[in-house]
Design a protein around this motif. Sequence first.
Motif, mmCIF file in Angstrom:
data_model
loop_
_atom_site.group_PDB
_atom_site.id
_atom_site.type_symbol
_atom_site.label_atom_id
_atom_site.label_comp_id
_atom_site.label_asym_id
_atom_site.label_seq_id
_atom_site.Cartn_x
_atom_site.Cartn_y
_atom_site.Cartn_z
ATOM 1 N N GLU A 130 9.842 1.554 -1.726
ATOM 2 C CA GLU A 130 8.440 1.872 -1.415
ATOM 3 C C GLU A 130 7.476 1.006 -2.223
ATOM 4 O OE1 GLU A 130 5.695 3.419 0.874
ATOM 5 O OE2 GLU A 130 7.793 3.981 1.087
ATOM 6 N N TYR A 131 7.790 0.774 -3.509
ATOM 7 C CA TYR A 131 6.891 -0.033 -4.333
ATOM 8 C C TYR A 131 6.898 -1.495 -3.894
ATOM 9 C CZ TYR A 131 11.224 -0.906 -6.951
ATOM 10 O OH TYR A 131 12.500 -1.237 -7.295
ATOM 11 N N LYS A 133 7.128 -2.462 -0.755
ATOM 12 C CA LYS A 133 6.261 -2.482 0.427
ATOM 13 C C LYS A 133 4.800 -2.502 0.009
ATOM 14 C CE LYS A 133 9.530 0.170 3.172
ATOM 15 N NZ LYS A 133 9.740 1.420 3.896
ATOM 16 N N ARG A 134 4.462 -1.691 -1.007
ATOM 17 C CA ARG A 134 3.077 -1.660 -1.489
ATOM 18 C C ARG A 134 2.684 -3.013 -2.082
ATOM 19 N NH1 ARG A 134 4.349 3.712 -3.329
ATOM 20 N NH2 ARG A 134 4.744 2.901 -5.413
ATOM 21 N N GLN A 135 3.610 -3.637 -2.802
ATOM 22 C CA GLN A 135 3.341 -4.941 -3.403
ATOM 23 C C GLN A 135 3.093 -5.985 -2.314
ATOM 24 O OE1 GLN A 135 2.889 -5.683 -6.565
ATOM 25 N NE2 GLN A 135 2.600 -7.847 -6.173
ATOM 26 N N ARG A 138 -0.323 -5.442 -0.854
ATOM 27 C CA ARG A 138 -1.343 -5.863 -1.809
ATOM 28 C C ARG A 138 -1.494 -7.389 -1.795
ATOM 29 N NH1 ARG A 138 0.742 -3.657 -6.287
ATOM 30 N NH2 ARG A 138 0.067 -1.608 -5.633
#
Length: 161
Positions: A130-131, A133-135, A138
């Motif tokens: 999940e992190y 994907k967020r990166q 961003r």
Amino acid sequence: MAKEKGRKLIAQNKKARHDYAILDTYECGLVLTGTEVKSMRQGRASLVDGFVSVESGEAWLYNVHVPEYSQGTWTNHSARRKRKLLMHREEIDKLERKADEAGHTIVPLSLYFKDGRAKVEIALAKGKKEYDKRQTMREKQDTRETNRTISAIRRKQRGTV
């Protein structure tokens, strides 16, 4: 009848590039029935839940939805049947070895006609957390904002010149 040239996109799996880190891509042929080809020529297919599995030395494409051909008869195909992929033996063996590693899978990226023949682009992929994907989101947003500011500055410069 003139032979088709070029590439005509039928379906694309945009979610795969978001959910997976693409490690390697391959172009494969498909074994299809006549009604499947006719349905694809109408631009009707979906790769959303698709995946590739290697069984007894052969690569198979699962869960790709090709709707039944509207003018088909009793010879019509099943919409979500498994389809055989046409690949070289070395490529299949390499994919099988890498897909057996933890966290790796094989997903279809796009389905298209290339010079009149149906092809599918598959990728060896590793699932993103999940992190991750967020990166990625961003980074995309940052590059988009940077490009906007650069274009705004260029517009101002053109306006004053």
